[in-house]
Scaffold this active site. Structure first.
Site, short mmCIF file in Angstrom:
data_model
loop_
_atom_site.label_atom_id
_atom_site.label_comp_id
_atom_site.label_asym_id
_atom_site.label_seq_id
_atom_site.Cartn_x
_atom_site.Cartn_y
_atom_site.Cartn_z
N GLN A 140 -10.25 -2.56 1.82
CA GLN A 140 -10.13 -3.24 3.12
C GLN A 140 -10.03 -2.24 4.30
OE1 GLN A 140 -5.85 -4.11 1.31
NE2 GLN A 140 -5.22 -3.89 3.22
N ASP A 194 2.21 -9.32 8.73
CA ASP A 194 0.69 -9.52 8.84
C ASP A 194 0.33 -10.93 8.45
OD1 ASP A 194 -0.71 -6.47 8.26
OD2 ASP A 194 1.29 -6.84 7.04
N MET A 244 1.09 -1.10 0.12
CA MET A 244 0.02 -0.13 0.00
C MET A 244 0.88 1.21 0.17
SD MET A 244 -3.48 -1.14 2.20
CE MET A 244 -2.82 -0.74 3.77
N GLY A 245 1.99 1.02 -0.49
CA GLY A 245 2.85 2.29 -0.54
C GLY A 245 3.73 2.70 0.68
N SER A 249 4.35 1.45 7.99
CA SER A 249 3.96 2.61 7.59
C SER A 249 3.21 3.57 8.48
CB SER A 249 2.97 2.49 6.19
OG SER A 249 3.58 1.75 5.31
N HIS A 302 9.08 -3.46 3.55
CA HIS A 302 8.65 -3.85 2.06
C HIS A 302 9.67 -4.38 1.32
CE1 HIS A 302 5.27 -0.63 3.17
NE2 HIS A 302 4.71 -1.57 2.87
N GLN A 343 5.20 -11.55 7.23
CA GLN A 343 4.91 -12.43 8.43
C GLN A 343 4.32 -11.16 9.42
OE1 GLN A 343 8.15 -14.10 10.85
NE2 GLN A 343 6.77 -13.82 12.78
P1 AMP Z 1 1.29 -2.95 3.52
O1 AMP Z 1 1.88 -1.99 2.54
O2 AMP Z 1 1.19 -2.64 4.96
O3 AMP Z 1 0.07 -3.44 3.07
O4 AMP Z 1 2.39 -4.14 3.49
C1 AMP Z 1 2.91 -4.64 2.36
C2 AMP Z 1 3.55 -6.11 2.66
O5 AMP Z 1 4.58 -6.04 2.95
C3 AMP Z 1 2.62 -7.03 3.30
O6 AMP Z 1 2.90 -8.25 2.77
C4 AMP Z 1 3.11 -6.81 4.68
O7 AMP Z 1 3.14 -8.05 5.56
C5 AMP Z 1 4.60 -6.49 4.33
N1 AMP Z 1 5.29 -5.83 5.57
C6 AMP Z 1 4.81 -4.79 6.18
N2 AMP Z 1 5.67 -4.37 7.02
C7 AMP Z 1 6.67 -5.42 7.12
C8 AMP Z 1 7.55 -5.61 8.16
N3 AMP Z 1 7.97 -4.81 9.12
N4 AMP Z 1 8.40 -6.66 7.80
C9 AMP Z 1 8.09 -7.58 6.82
N5 AMP Z 1 7.22 -7.17 5.84
C10 AMP Z 1 6.23 -6.34 6.27
#
Ligand code: AMP
Length: 512
Positions: free
Chosen positions: A61, A150, A30-31, A186, A37, A148
């Site tokens: 979501q 999430d 989601m940027g 984020s 990421h 992991q």
């Molecule tokens: P999001 O942008 O928050 O939707 O995250 C995108 C992907 O990055 C998702 O699969 C998250 O689980 C992963 N992600 C977010 N934060 C972390 C982190 N601290 N460590 C590993 N993966 C992450």
């Protein structure tokens, strides 16, 4: 790097990439990209020819009253970061592009999506599942990368991939944390310094859980009580949920066993954070812990792919493996599997010149060859036929039966690490027989294991079993075994007696 905002353009690029035979990895985000990421991006780059990173703040979501509007967005910075990683394509559609007028079809995940995050955010996983299916259809990735961080999301998507027969293989990457222990997110951008200090209570509570488990506590209620104490010590923190769950079913456990996962969601003032840790014996790496938690089909974790072990023949029942109880194979020092029967059945080890590698599934007690020697089953009858003998007494005069795979791990792929441990046992075992001259290798899995772990051949150089074995049904080679001081042995490879033995002629003549 190409920036693509339209679905049709992305689909055209997908078609073009696939027509060139390139493998594609998708990292959905989601940027507001951060090092969490980027760990996914790095992994994708290592495993795929072409990497697509999607940047899309998915409105479906978010629930009413959540932070959709103020969710951090910084496309310019995201693109700069992705360019600096030499990413091929960023896919950043608008909400209208993904959900045009008239959109009305959603993917509804099942019970796994109703607990924890799903209970707190009722339509959340419906939105996640829908956007993931859309992204998978648009980008058609071979591999999809998830964090992991999430964990429940990864589990829900795994179910989705399996239930809807999607063609993307999931890779789950460990949580990336800042130096102070806070899981990178984020949403951390919302914090002032003092809130950030408070937020640390979440990772601290998870570390407390780990320490307790490492000190021998296995009562989940006691571990949770301590976690709660740590969190409640900070007045800014309001716990949403903390629980220790089975990593596959997400059901709370009362006893903590290796691979159980401690989940935490809490508000720091108005900001909601989630975090988790997979509980495992002390010293277990993040990748191994993930492997333990995700040891199930449809998910491939970082270290979990054993090239050459994509065979359907591998029986999987991780808990059922009597010899080694798989988890312990992965984690604990090897035990001497065969010590018992070797002592009983082989008073003089020097008489044995031939080892047979490749038992019938050890997961079922009645399959134990040595225990049930008086009651031959289909495997035993076919094995005797193959070797040209009549009974167990004859067998143990000349042969020893063992296996390269003791871990009947979940899923069609056996964790690499488990394989390595299994093969260590094999090497130890065959080194007990000073006059060993021959190996008979039964079936495809044993073939792969012997080639890789006994002969130490590069996975890329190992032919497929069917082309190796050819139409004759068996093949012999003379090879040196590094772990036996390069002793030269003759190896006969043939079909497994329980799986297509009728295609292998008897080896009796060759074995005299
Ligand atoms: P999001 O942008 O928050 O939707 O995250 C995108 C992907 O990055 C998702 O699969 C998250 O689980 C992963 N992600 C977010 N934060 C972390 C982190 N601290 N460590 C590993 N993966 C992450």
């Amino acid at each position: 790097m190409r920036l693509i905002t339209s679905v049709s353009e992305m689909k055209a690029l997908t078609r073009e990439t696939r027509s060139r035979g390139k493998s594609v990895g998708l990292v959905p985000t989601m940027g507001a990209l951060h090092k969490g990421h980027m760990s996914l991006v790095r992994q994708a780059k290592q495993q795929c020819d072409v990497v697509v990173v999607s940047v899309f703040v998915n409105p479906t979501q978010f629930g009413a009253g959540e932070d959709l509007e103020r969710y951090p967005r910084d496309l310019d910075q995201d693109f700069q970061l992705l360019s600096s990683y030499n990413i091929d394509t960023a896919f950043a559609p608008s909400a209208d592009e993904m959900y045009p007028d008239g959109f009305q079809t959603f993917v509804e995940p099942g019970p796994l999506a109703r607990v924890f995050e799903g209970a707190s955010r009722p339509r959340h996983f419906r939105g996640v599942a829908t956007v993931v299916v859309k992204l998978f259809n648009i980008v058609q990735p071979d591999m999809g990368y998830f964090g992991q961080k999430d964990f429940q999301q990864a589990i829900v998507i795994r179910r989705l991939v399996e239930d809807l027969n999607l063609n993307t293989r999931l890779v789950v990457c460990p949580i990336v944390r800042d130096e102070d222990g806070l899981a990178v997110s984020s949403r951390n951008a919302y914090f002032n310094p003092s809130q950030r200090r408070s937020a640390l209570a979440i990772s601290r509570s998870l570390r407390t859980a780990e320490k307790l488990v490492h000190s021998g506590e296995s009562d989940a209620a006691k571990v949770l009580e301590e976690m709660r104490r740590v969190l409640e010590a900070d007045p800014r923190i309001k716990i949403n949920y903390i629980e220790i769950v089975n990593p596959v079913s997400l059901e709370p456990v009362s006893r903590v066993t290796a691979g159980a996962i401690a989940l935490a969601a809490a508000y720091v003032d108005r900001v909601r954070l989630i975090d988790n840790t997979i509980l495992a014996p002390i010293g277990t790496s993040a990748e191994d812990r993930l492997q333990m938690a995700l040891a199930a089909p449809a998910v491939t974790t970082l270290e979990a792919r054993a090239p050459g072990f994509d065979t359907e023949a591998v029986i999987h029942k991780i808990e059922g493996c009597r010899d080694c109880a798989a988890i312990s194979t992965i984690l604990l020092p090897p035990r001497e599997f065969m010590a018992g029967y070797i002592k009983r059945d082989y008073p003089d080890l020097s008489t044995i010149r031939t080892a047979i590698i490749g038992r019938h599934s050890t997961a079922r007690p009645d399959n134990s060859f040595y225990r049930n020697s008086g009651r031959p089953n289909r495997f035993v009858t076919a094995l005797y036929d193959l070797l040209g003998i009549d009974n167990f007494a004859e067998f143990k005069k000349r042969f020893i039966l063992t296996d390269v795979i003791r871990c009947h791990a979940s899923g069609p792929r056996i964790p690499e690490k488990a394989m390595r441990n299994c093969s260590r046992h094999l090497r130890n075992e065959i080194s007990l027989f000073p006059n060993l001259e021959r190996l008979v290798v039964l079936g495809e899995d044993a073939y792969m294991g012997v080639q890789r772990f006994l002969l130490e051949r590069d996975p890329g150089e190992i032919q497929s079993f069917s082309s190796f074995i050819g139409s004759q049904g068996w093949v012999e080679e003379q090879a040196e075994i590094p772990s036996l001081d390069n002793r030269s042995v003759k190896i006969y490879y043939c079909h497994h007696p329980s799986l297509g033995y009728d295609r292998s002629p008897s080896l009796a003549a060759a074995l005299v």
